[in-house]
Scaffold this motif. Sequence first.
Motif, PDB file in Angstrom:
ATOM      1  N   UNK A  83      47.097   4.613   0.568  1.00  0.00           N
ATOM      2  CA  UNK A  83      48.680   4.301   0.222  1.00  0.00           C
ATOM      3  C   UNK A  83      49.464   5.217   1.080  1.00  0.00           C
ATOM      4  N   UNK A  84      49.326   6.337   1.252  1.00  0.00           N
ATOM      5  CA  UNK A  84      50.268   7.510   2.031  1.00  0.00           C
ATOM      6  C   UNK A  84      50.216   7.153   3.369  1.00  0.00           C
ATOM      7  N   UNK A  85      49.471   6.353   3.913  1.00  0.00           N
ATOM      8  CA  UNK A  85      49.073   6.100   5.210  1.00  0.00           C
ATOM      9  C   UNK A  85      49.148   7.545   6.089  1.00  0.00           C
ATOM     10  N   UNK A  86      48.127   8.342   5.618  1.00  0.00           N
ATOM     11  CA  UNK A  86      47.936   9.512   6.450  1.00  0.00           C
ATOM     12  C   UNK A  86      47.215   9.064   7.963  1.00  0.00           C
ATOM     13  N   UNK A  87      46.975   9.779   8.995  1.00  0.00           N
ATOM     14  CA  UNK A  87      46.535   9.247  10.019  1.00  0.00           C
ATOM     15  C   UNK A  87      44.825   9.151  10.177  1.00  0.00           C
ATOM     16  N   UNK A  88      44.476  10.252   9.287  1.00  0.00           N
ATOM     17  CA  UNK A  88      42.844  10.302   9.152  1.00  0.00           C
ATOM     18  C   UNK A  88      42.608  10.531   8.035  1.00  0.00           C
ATOM     19  N   UNK A  89      41.289  10.486   7.384  1.00  0.00           N
ATOM     20  CA  UNK A  89      40.917  10.714   6.140  1.00  0.00           C
ATOM     21  C   UNK A  89      39.497  11.604   6.543  1.00  0.00           C
ATOM     22  N   UNK A  90      39.604  12.712   6.075  1.00  0.00           N
ATOM     23  CA  UNK A  90      38.277  13.608   6.111  1.00  0.00           C
ATOM     24  C   UNK A  90      37.765  13.459   4.737  1.00  0.00           C
ATOM     25  N   UNK A  91      36.463  13.134   4.764  1.00  0.00           N
ATOM     26  CA  UNK A  91      35.996  12.900   3.293  1.00  0.00           C
ATOM     27  C   UNK A  91      34.629  13.562   3.191  1.00  0.00           C
ATOM     28  N   UNK A  92      34.446  14.216   1.976  1.00  0.00           N
ATOM     29  CA  UNK A  92      33.307  14.850   1.636  1.00  0.00           C
ATOM     30  C   UNK A  92      32.567  14.212   0.529  1.00  0.00           C
ATOM     31  N   UNK A  93      31.743  13.456   0.581  1.00  0.00           N
ATOM     32  CA  UNK A  93      31.261  12.562  -0.316  1.00  0.00           C
ATOM     33  C   UNK A  93      30.021  13.470  -1.207  1.00  0.00           C
ATOM     34  N   UNK A  94      30.179  13.563  -2.714  1.00  0.00           N
ATOM     35  CA  UNK A  94      29.480  14.398  -3.422  1.00  0.00           C
ATOM     36  C   UNK A  94      28.157  13.556  -3.467  1.00  0.00           C
ATOM     37  N   UNK A  95      28.114  12.436  -3.643  1.00  0.00           N
ATOM     38  CA  UNK A  95      26.789  11.429  -3.805  1.00  0.00           C
ATOM     39  C   UNK A  95      26.724  10.382  -2.711  1.00  0.00           C
ATOM     40  N   UNK A 114      36.325  10.330   8.843  1.00  0.00           N
ATOM     41  CA  UNK A 114      35.417  10.960   9.268  1.00  0.00           C
ATOM     42  C   UNK A 114      34.907  11.683   8.168  1.00  0.00           C
ATOM     43  N   UNK A 115      33.446  11.510   8.100  1.00  0.00           N
ATOM     44  CA  UNK A 115      32.439  12.139   6.849  1.00  0.00           C
ATOM     45  C   UNK A 115      32.395  13.503   7.074  1.00  0.00           C
ATOM     46  N   UNK A 116      32.567  14.355   6.102  1.00  0.00           N
ATOM     47  CA  UNK A 116      32.058  15.656   6.313  1.00  0.00           C
ATOM     48  C   UNK A 116      30.612  16.064   5.703  1.00  0.00           C
ATOM     49  N   UNK A 117      30.044  16.942   6.206  1.00  0.00           N
ATOM     50  CA  UNK A 117      28.863  17.412   5.507  1.00  0.00           C
ATOM     51  C   UNK A 117      27.649  16.571   5.131  1.00  0.00           C
ATOM     52  N   UNK A 118      27.864  15.871   3.987  1.00  0.00           N
ATOM     53  CA  UNK A 118      26.625  15.206   3.294  1.00  0.00           C
ATOM     54  C   UNK A 118      26.761  13.486   3.854  1.00  0.00           C
ATOM     55  N   UNK A 119      25.858  12.796   4.255  1.00  0.00           N
ATOM     56  CA  UNK A 119      25.814  11.666   4.544  1.00  0.00           C
ATOM     57  C   UNK A 119      25.874  10.634   3.293  1.00  0.00           C
ATOM     58  N   UNK A 120      26.136   9.614   3.553  1.00  0.00           N
ATOM     59  CA  UNK A 120      26.212   8.396   2.479  1.00  0.00           C
ATOM     60  C   UNK A 120      25.439   7.079   3.075  1.00  0.00           C
ATOM     61  N   UNK A 121      25.159   6.230   2.090  1.00  0.00           N
ATOM     62  CA  UNK A 121      24.623   4.929   2.344  1.00  0.00           C
ATOM     63  C   UNK A 121      25.696   4.083   2.559  1.00  0.00           C
ATOM     64  N   UNK A 122      26.135   3.555   3.828  1.00  0.00           N
ATOM     65  CA  UNK A 122      27.260   2.487   3.985  1.00  0.00           C
ATOM     66  C   UNK A 122      27.025   1.954   5.200  1.00  0.00           C
TER      67      UNK A 122
END
Length: 312
Positions: A83-95, A114-122
């Motif tokens: 909603x804030x329309x940031x330019x990039x989201x860095x996202x660290x998924x706990x699960x 960009x996903x940080x650190x832990x992978x996700x299923x997607x």
Amino acid sequence: MRVSRWGLLVFLLLLFLLIAPVAAQPDDGLTVGFLEIATESEWHTAYVESIKQEAAQRGIELLIYDTCCVHSSFINLFSSFVEQRVDVILFEPPVTDGWDEALQEAADADIPVVILERPINTDESLYVTRVGLDFVHQGRLAGAWLAQATSGSCAIVEIEGTAGSWATLDRQTGFNDVIALFPQMTIIAAETGDFMRANGHMAMETILATIDPADICAVWAHNDDMALGAIDALKAAGVDPGEDVLIVSIDAISDMREAIAAGDANATVELSPNLGQPVFDALAAYFAGESLPKWIPIRDGDVITQQTNGPG
Ligand code: AHR
């Protein structure tokens, strides 16, 4: 005018290059939304610091949400970055699971993630890359150290990280792959400690309520914070950790190095918290139009032991 087949191909290629979408870096600098779980463990605090420092050095504005570790808050905060329309989201998924909708929302708004650190299923097309660790390898290093230290014979107690987190699953896989080679190495009890020190303490207490410490050869904890909690619980039960019961874990945070130097723990796999530079290098490459692999690996360090880190 006759145009040769090669001429036509070159023309089409040039046309493609001209109209192919290349993400453009905004002229007024980047605003990056960063969703993380710094409060989970000491390693996390250090890695978030490295992201902050690198962003500051590059003049990038970082908006940070620390939300350890409730899934619904993560989703809400992710949406608020969109909603804030940031330019990039860095996202660290706990699960590992449950992120498709949020990622789709960002993709619909043309916000690279960009996903940080832990992978996700997607679906891989929903994010630019993951800058992160090789958890299977870390588990293997811990397992190999224990196999060598015990000549392949050990009754192991396992303190697990967060259930459903990739770090937990892969560390377990790596460790179990190694001990499967030694019939006398067995896991006699396992409890979850959510990667947190207090929960590691509780997990060890729960195990000690049913298992005689004399029957335990080693504690294998999925991170140092939980191992440190377990060490306190063992001491409170009159056990000498590092001597009566071996302690092996992952991260090499400063408290664990001290515990190893004091003889209270035996080994930890060093994990670099310095993700800042590779993360922002990846973003720069993305905005320069380079195509990135879906995983930019961060190399694990050495196994720190009483021999390599010991007193003196
Ligand atoms: O995902 C990385 C792990 O998560 C680190 O080993 C740990 O300390 C943590 O909280």
